[in-house]
Design a protein around this motif. Sequence first.
Motif, short mmCIF file in Angstrom:
data_model
loop_
_atom_site.label_atom_id
_atom_site.label_comp_id
_atom_site.label_asym_id
_atom_site.label_seq_id
_atom_site.Cartn_x
_atom_site.Cartn_y
_atom_site.Cartn_z
N LEU B 100 -7.38 -24.39 14.84
CA LEU B 100 -8.89 -23.86 14.35
C LEU B 100 -10.05 -23.69 16.02
N SER B 101 -9.71 -24.51 16.88
CA SER B 101 -10.48 -23.89 17.59
C SER B 101 -10.70 -23.13 18.40
N GLY B 103 -9.72 -20.62 16.86
CA GLY B 103 -10.17 -19.20 15.64
C GLY B 103 -9.12 -18.70 14.79
N GLU B 104 -7.48 -19.27 15.46
CA GLU B 104 -6.64 -18.85 14.91
C GLU B 104 -6.29 -19.29 13.03
N THR B 106 -8.65 -20.50 9.94
CA THR B 106 -9.97 -21.24 9.52
C THR B 106 -9.97 -21.53 8.00
N ARG B 181 -13.12 -30.33 8.44
CA ARG B 181 -13.86 -29.63 9.00
C ARG B 181 -14.61 -28.63 8.45
#
Lengths: 220, 220
Positions: B100-101, B103-104, B106, B181
């Motif tokens: 997630l961090s 960006g792979e 979402t 998130r």
Amino acid sequence: MSYDDILDVASREQTEVIQKMGGSEALEEPYTQISLRKMVQKRAGWLVILFLGEMLTATAMGFFEGEIEKAVVLALFVPLIISTGGNAGSQATSLIIRALSLGEVTVGIWWRVMRREILAGLALGVILGTVGFIRIAVWQAAHFKDYGPHWLLIGLTVGLSLIGIVLWGSLAGSMLPLILRRLGFDPATSSAPFVATLVDVTGLIIYFSVAFALLHGTLL
Amino acid sequence: MSYDDILDVASREQTEVIQKMGGSEALEEPYTQISLRKMVQKRAGWLVILFLGEMLTATAMGFFEGEIEKAVVLALFVPLIISTGGNAGSQATSLIIRALSLGEVTVGIWWRVMRREILAGLALGVILGTVGFIRIAVWQAAHFKDYGPHWLLIGLTVGLSLIGIVLWGSLAGSMLPLILRRLGFDPATSSAPFVATLVDVTGLIIYFSVAFALLHGTLL
């Protein structure tokens, strides 16, 4: 090197640290791109190692089978006790791994870390032990659950065990990364789950020993 | 900003992520300089929250007290079962937080993550379930431990429960950061220990349900 390059290196290293802390080899490929087969291989290794370690809990529980048979009520708190020890241990491990990598802590000051963790672990243990004792007393008083005529001794067993286990978890959790570093290993290598496994097994021994000391002659 | 400034910011953020993953508030001061009182305060919060969550395990175990009384042998594998579920869950959580961090991954592709984790969790569960079954069969065959005449059913109970729990742990562990998130929370906020707590409670329910299904009429 540009700013981006630097951030890129920092980020790649962080990925590895986080994946290792979570107990898996670094994937080395983005989550969405790595093949399922490869991902299972990367993840299975550590899970199997931890599983083999955790098998010792079955052996430890086997030693206390007689006690459980006499006082089944003791079994009810086993997950609570061992997971709390594991949480305390993981917390200490995470703090020390980070302090090590920032250079705030070095292997040379292990005795200072140990002294701090003994005091912090004791304080945390007393807090959690008190909450645990209150839980049992309240459930008994409110008739949510009847722990029998010896509920007070059961409450004390759980409370005192928690003090011992949280103290031991904090201590083991803080020392393991220092020991790994001293031996030349990467302290981030799955320290947290490894500590949890270690603390689970020793936690059971602490719990049933306290139970034996307090309940011998009544329930045991 | 100089290179050093950038690395400094990156490093400070990493510290927070790692401390949060380990289940403690960010210390905000170096480990060696923060006062003992402050450190205990920072660490106690999450430990108490997790402890309150883990108390549900005592409630869950209470529901199965009758089963444990009839088949004490079931209690022996409780720590192994729940910790394995917790490990599988923490692993999935760490992977997804990181993805997630970076960006792979979402929130939008949650169903793709879910499909991957169902397959990966099933594969990992079959591996660990097989190892667990073999452990019981070997201990029985080698007379390390006598699980009684129904040892085969006990082995199957442990093996099948492990498949279910590892699958469920991977699934819950991967979905929780996405849910956090989506709700606007920081997915790193103590996700791993939180997943372990969730998986512990549900793991007990899975284990005793499988035990009831397989052992009803023999041991139960």
